[in-house]
Design a protein around this motif. Structure first.
Motif, PDB file in Angstrom:
ATOM      1  N   TYR A   1      40.576  37.090  36.773  1.00 45.00           N
ATOM      2  CA  TYR A   1      40.310  37.294  35.168  1.00 45.00           C
ATOM      3  C   TYR A   1      40.402  35.791  34.587  1.00 45.00           C
ATOM      4  O   TYR A   1      41.662  35.642  33.762  1.00 45.00           O
ATOM      5  CB  TYR A   1      41.361  38.404  34.738  1.00 45.00           C
TER       6      TYR A   1
ATOM      7  N   TYR B   1      46.739  40.431  31.669  1.00 41.28           N
ATOM      8  CA  TYR B   1      45.958  40.787  33.245  1.00 41.28           C
ATOM      9  C   TYR B   1      47.020  40.898  34.226  1.00 41.28           C
ATOM     10  O   TYR B   1      47.009  41.860  35.149  1.00 41.28           O
ATOM     11  CB  TYR B   1      44.808  39.714  33.356  1.00 41.28           C
TER      12      TYR B   1
ATOM     13  N   THR C   1      45.643  36.103  39.658  1.00 37.71           N
ATOM     14  CA  THR C   1      45.282  36.754  38.522  1.00 37.71           C
ATOM     15  C   THR C   1      44.037  35.784  37.859  1.00 37.71           C
ATOM     16  O   THR C   1      43.249  36.369  37.113  1.00 37.71           O
ATOM     17  CB  THR C   1      46.643  36.773  37.709  1.00 37.71           C
TER      18      THR C   1
ATOM     19  N   THR D   1      46.603  36.600  26.838  1.00 37.87           N
ATOM     20  CA  THR D   1      45.699  37.421  27.737  1.00 37.87           C
ATOM     21  C   THR D   1      45.706  37.525  29.291  1.00 37.87           C
ATOM     22  O   THR D   1      45.936  38.596  29.909  1.00 37.87           O
ATOM     23  CB  THR D   1      44.181  36.855  27.324  1.00 37.87           C
ATOM     24  N   THR D   2      46.037  36.171  29.890  1.00 38.53           N
ATOM     25  CA  THR D   2      46.409  36.128  31.206  1.00 38.53           C
ATOM     26  C   THR D   2      47.610  36.861  31.697  1.00 38.53           C
ATOM     27  O   THR D   2      47.878  37.523  32.616  1.00 38.53           O
ATOM     28  CB  THR D   2      46.452  34.679  31.678  1.00 38.53           C
TER      29      THR D   2
ATOM     30  N   HIS E   1      43.911  48.741  29.330  1.00 40.39           N
ATOM     31  CA  HIS E   1      44.831  47.710  29.590  1.00 40.39           C
ATOM     32  C   HIS E   1      46.408  48.094  29.182  1.00 40.39           C
ATOM     33  O   HIS E   1      46.966  47.174  29.505  1.00 40.39           O
ATOM     34  CB  HIS E   1      44.552  46.460  29.001  1.00 40.39           C
TER      35      HIS E   1
ATOM     36  N   PRO F   1      40.808  42.035  27.822  1.00 41.80           N
ATOM     37  CA  PRO F   1      40.760  43.548  28.017  1.00 41.80           C
ATOM     38  C   PRO F   1      40.729  44.343  26.548  1.00 41.80           C
ATOM     39  O   PRO F   1      41.590  43.982  25.759  1.00 41.80           O
ATOM     40  CB  PRO F   1      42.036  43.567  28.765  1.00 41.80           C
TER      41      PRO F   1
ATOM     42  N   THR G   1      36.704  44.748  29.805  1.00 42.11           N
ATOM     43  CA  THR G   1      36.708  43.543  29.457  1.00 42.11           C
ATOM     44  C   THR G   1      35.638  43.191  28.249  1.00 42.11           C
ATOM     45  O   THR G   1      34.739  43.942  28.486  1.00 42.11           O
ATOM     46  CB  THR G   1      36.891  42.460  30.403  1.00 42.11           C
TER      47      THR G   1
ATOM     48  N   ILE H   1      44.495  48.981  36.881  1.00 46.62           N
ATOM     49  CA  ILE H   1      43.503  47.989  36.382  1.00 46.62           C
ATOM     50  C   ILE H   1      41.995  48.673  36.596  1.00 46.62           C
ATOM     51  O   ILE H   1      41.202  48.056  36.153  1.00 46.62           O
ATOM     52  CB  ILE H   1      43.611  46.682  37.704  1.00 46.62           C
TER      53      ILE H   1
END
Length: 460
Positions: free
Chosen positions: A332, A280, A328, A276-277, A452, A448, A440, A435
């Motif tokens: 997020y 983002y 980041t 997930t990171t 995304h 997201p 989210t 972005i």
């Protein structure tokens, strides 16, 4: 009947007075007598956003509230769900498995998997915008499977496919249970179809990892200590499973069940948060071409050979890439809040938390507090990490991996994985994204769900 009615009225008055006690923080808006905020799916919880108060609560209250117990049958004595008497000695035993020296031995495998990721992403070059998360899930699962379990290609495929799908489904069940207040009660949940499905999934998940553990235990008995380390042409590493099996045999530290629960926790936590990171990070880089080019320039300066692997020295010198990763995680955080169960009075700056309180530490609110980070708090500015004068003076202002003694054991691992993957992808691709279109949603992590998608072009 009259006596029951009187007792009920007294209980309502008592619960209402307890919520309004002067020493306690103000209740969340909308709280009702007796049921608190349960009608809002929040419960009678205290929300804490002050970074210093968060640290006090986190260190004073090491146990988690009851909702974490939803996953207890699956994750058991793992570091996320276990209570302090189990967590404390197990965490101490596992800490050496995740120190920097061990992480450095994982780098060769991280490079191997990052190159595989780049190869798979190549099919998306010059095509319509796509959702990259499935690629990142596969990458992080493959990486954690190799470094945690030391799996061969065949067994790794089982983890990447069957195991991953089942973990995704079981966490979906826990999220649905959390959203339906009546299912918080075991007397209702035990008769629901979700309970039946959860037990099926746990049985299948246990079978997969039990086979892996048994197989590896036999292999370790067949080799001498001098041969225990994997030799991977240009790197050596010992999987986390081997460390645990050795501790079990030499120190009687873990049972096979506890080992399985720790591995379940490591895999489940690592793949969802890291993938997930990474998603983002790619969207943010795609939305900020000037940042993307600055990162690329740094990578080219640090790695003179554009085909070279990332080394531990490279990671230390990639300071702007490190700033991108930190920024980041600030904007997020995969885990935007954590819960603590208050079991004795805890003194905060302005209030005192009383036993029986469930405390929610809002980590994401700390990251987006303009008093700490300035008026540009919502902007993606990696440069803020390069100048100490632009950073908050409070050391508790940046907490993407939790706060206090029970912080995430995998924070260094996650950073290594992200920086290695991003360096390989940025050398190969020009990324585009937006972005501002991202929406989210929180289930187990903050993901997201709309806007995304990214586009890729080959770098010339």
């Amino acid at each position: 009947m009259f006596a029951v009615l009187v007792c009920f009225v007294i209980l309502i008055i008592w619960s209402w007075m307890r919520m309004r006690r002067p020493s306690m923080p103000p209740v969340f808006p909308g709280a009702l007598p007796l049921i608190g905020n349960s009608h809002q799916l929040i419960g009678d919880r205290i929300l804490v956003t002050d970074p210093d108060d968060c640290l006090v609560v986190s260190n004073a209250s090491l146990n988690k509230p009851y909702v974490y117990k939803f996953a207890e049958k699956f994750l058991g004595s793992g570091l996320i769900t276990s209570d302090e008497p189990i967590w404390k000695p197990h965490r101490k035993l596992l800490n050496p498995t995740f120190n920097q020296q061990i992480m450095n031995t994982f780098l060769h495998e991280m490079n191997v998997q990052a190159r595989s990721l780049v190869s798979k992403l190549s099919v998306e070059v010059d095509k319509e915008p796509f959702d990259p998360r499935s690629y990142f899930v596969d990458f992080t699962l493959s990486t954690v499977s190799r470094t945690s379990l030391g799996l061969n290609a065949e067994d790794q495929t089982i983890i990447s496919n069957e195991y991953a799908d089942m973990v995704e489904e079981i966490f979906g069940i826990y999220c649905k249970r959390f959203q339906k207040v009546w299912l918080h009660l075991n007397s209702f949940y035990n008769f629901s179809p979700m309970k039946w499905r959860e037990e099926q999934l746990i049985k299948s998940l246990r079978k997969i990892l039990d086979n892996v553990i048994r197989k590896r235990r036999v292999e370790l008995k067949q080799i001498k200590h001098s041969e225990e380390i994997y030799d991977l042409s240009s790197g050596k590493f010992t999987p986390a499973l081997d460390h645990m099996l050795n501790m079990a045999d030499e120190q009687n530290a873990f049972t096979d069940q506890e080992i399985r629960e720790h591995i379940d926790t490591l895999i489940a936590a690592a793949y969802d948060t890291s993938s997930t990171t990474l998603t983002y990070a790619m969207i943010l880089l795609g939305s900020n071409p000037h940042v993307q080019e600055k990162v690329l320039k740094e990578i080219e300066e640090v790695l003179q050979d554009k085909n070279a692997d990332i080394t531990k020295d490279n990671l230390q010198n990639l300071v702007y890439l490190d700033a991108v990763v930190k920024e980041t995680l600030r904007l997020y955080s995969a885990i935007p809040f954590i819960g603590r169960k208050v079991e004795f009075p805890v003194k905060l700056k302005k209030y005192t938390l009383e036993p029986g309180t469930t405390c929610i530490l809002l980590l994401q609110s700390i990251h987006l507090d303009p008093k700490l980070w300035g008026p540009d708090v919502n902007e993606f500015k990696p440069e803020r990490w390069l100048d100490p004068d632009t950073l908050p003076k409070n050391p508790n202002a940046y907490v993407p991996f939790g706060i206090g003694r029970r912080y995430c054991i995998g924070r260094l691992y996650t950073t290594y994985v992200m920086k290695t993957a991003l360096a390989h992808m940025l050398r190969r691709f020009v990324i585009s994204g937006d972005i501002t279109k991202v929406v989210t949603q929180y289930d187990v992590v903050l993901k997201p769900v709309i806007g995304h998608h990214i586009s890729l072009k080959l770098r010339t």
